[in-house]
Design a protein around this motif. Sequence first.
Motif, PDB file in Angstrom:
ATOM      1  N   UNK A 197      46.315 -99.783   7.260  1.00 15.90           N
ATOM      2  CA  UNK A 197      47.060 -99.441   6.049  1.00 15.90           C
ATOM      3  C   UNK A 197      46.095 -98.935   4.968  1.00 15.90           C
ATOM      4  N   UNK A 257      51.628 -94.442   5.506  1.00 14.45           N
ATOM      5  CA  UNK A 257      51.348 -95.530   4.566  1.00 14.45           C
ATOM      6  C   UNK A 257      52.586 -96.403   4.352  1.00 14.45           C
ATOM      7  N   UNK A 258      53.731 -95.766   4.160  1.00 15.49           N
ATOM      8  CA  UNK A 258      54.968 -96.539   3.945  1.00 15.49           C
ATOM      9  C   UNK A 258      55.295 -97.394   5.169  1.00 15.49           C
ATOM     10  N   UNK A 302      51.635 -90.021   3.782  1.00 15.59           N
ATOM     11  CA  UNK A 302      52.552 -90.795   2.932  1.00 15.59           C
ATOM     12  C   UNK A 302      53.529 -91.587   3.784  1.00 15.59           C
ATOM     13  N   UNK A 355      53.028-100.338   5.214  1.00  9.37           N
ATOM     14  CA  UNK A 355      53.492-101.308   4.207  1.00  9.37           C
ATOM     15  C   UNK A 355      54.600-102.178   4.781  1.00  9.37           C
ATOM     16  N   UNK A 356      55.578-101.511   5.409  1.00  5.05           N
ATOM     17  CA  UNK A 356      56.709-102.254   5.967  1.00  5.05           C
ATOM     18  C   UNK A 356      56.281-103.188   7.094  1.00  5.05           C
ATOM     19  N   UNK A 381      53.422-104.629   7.473  1.00  7.62           N
ATOM     20  CA  UNK A 381      52.748-105.797   6.904  1.00  7.62           C
ATOM     21  C   UNK A 381      53.738-106.771   6.285  1.00  7.62           C
TER      22      UNK A 381
END
Lengths: 117, 408
Positions: B337, B318-319, B315, B322-323, B325
């Motif tokens: 990702x 993944x976060x 988790x 995200x950031x 990207x």
Amino acid sequence: MDEYILIFRHEDGTKVASPDQLQAWMKQTMDWIGGIAAQNKFISGTGLPFDGAKVVGHNNIVTNGPFGDIKETIGGFIIVKADSVDEAVEFAKGSPVLQGDGNTVEVRKIAKRDGTH
Amino acid sequence: MQEQELIPHLFRTEFSKITAVLCKLFGMENVNIAEDIAGETFLSALETWPFKGVPENPAAWLYTVAKNNAKNLVSRDQVFHHKITPVIESSSPTGYEIEIDLSAKNIADSQLQMLFAVCHPSIPAEAQIGLALRILCGFGIDEIANAFLTNKETINKRLFRAKEKLRAGMVVIEFPPENEINSRLQSVLTTLYLLFNEGYYSESQDTVLRNDFCLEAMRLTYMLIENEQTNHPDVNALFALMCFQSSRFEARKDANGEMVLYQDQDESLWNQELITKGAYYLNRASRGEMLSKYHLEANIAYWYTIKDDTKEKWENVLQLFNQLLMIGYSPIVALNRTYALSKVRGNEAAIIEAEKLDLTTNHFYFTLLGELYKDINKEKAKENLLKALHLSKKVTEKQIIQNKIDQL
């Protein structure tokens, strides 16, 4: 490729979420945006906290809010790249904002700076 | 250390020091002269040491010879003499006598200033890396050629063009002014990041050399940490990232020199000292508000130092992806990702997202799809892996993909 803004409209800005809810919602939002960014279609965006929000009205009358007369308010936006408004709408459909009954995501094309719009 | 190992090792560290000091003294337009003097100095060492033995303080010996070589050149070479004398006279109080300051402080200052000069924004990134390897790290042309899997001529040409750019750009060897440090530092960090990756992901079979590239990138990054003016959070974050990555050096190759994938690595070979060091610098990087891509990548690399597949790990990863990207898109981050997403939300959800990525010329894309389909649809998994095999160009990668097909 055009740019579109996805505006998150909350039906009731006065609703307060618990910290846990907020955290879960943040994660979902980041996953949603991450999915758009992974397609190289994310440009920018931000959340708009309700705290301390003001509305400047006719004759420069300032009210706290956007709550009061109008309950509906804007919670944030992102700007994306899309081939068509339909693609932008597909992105919008994934927004966690829509889990709230009555909330909407408004999809609008960004005017081009070349005078053609 | 044996004598045969000592000399090339000394050559690298001392070559870069001598070159930096001389270059600072003579100006960037005379970088070749600085290199020649340093090279000549080592030739003297190679001619003398095997017969007389390595001197007690080899570095001091080299400095003395380098100083003499430089002085001889200035007095011998009339053209150079005329070109260089005004420069030296203005910087030397005695006027005619040239002073070459090879003190630890001047070496450190000159190297740092050279780092900023070589990474000047007017120089193309590829040229910066070549120059950094040659001038700042002291690697030989054949070593650089080996790492880039090309020949000496290509590297020579590349360096020649890069030096032309340095001259044409009138790049001055100096510490950037206070208000420019931040922006200039960004291009330095980019080059150090690429330099590290050059070693880490190089296809060269020379493992020692590849590790040396990474260690040199770390040494230069550490130089920035040691200087108060450049000890910024993103520099610490980059250093932490390098520590975490290099902690897996030993585990990445098996006895036959074959690549070992992360999930198959023997954790006991991971270097705990480097992991601890990485955590220390990541902690230092986290002071203040700054969140650079190096912070995000170092954080991801931190999670990868924990082998267990926990929900918390993926988790967080993944976060972070995200950031990363959102700061800037790159196909490889998009793929990573999606892999992290599969760990959090399952393969089926990840396949839907993966198919939107539109990276159909990228063999990693099909490798990922093959991996995601593995337990859902073997036919589709194979179909994707075959596409990956077809697109991949490197021998080691082809081997890895072939192994995956065989295991289906």
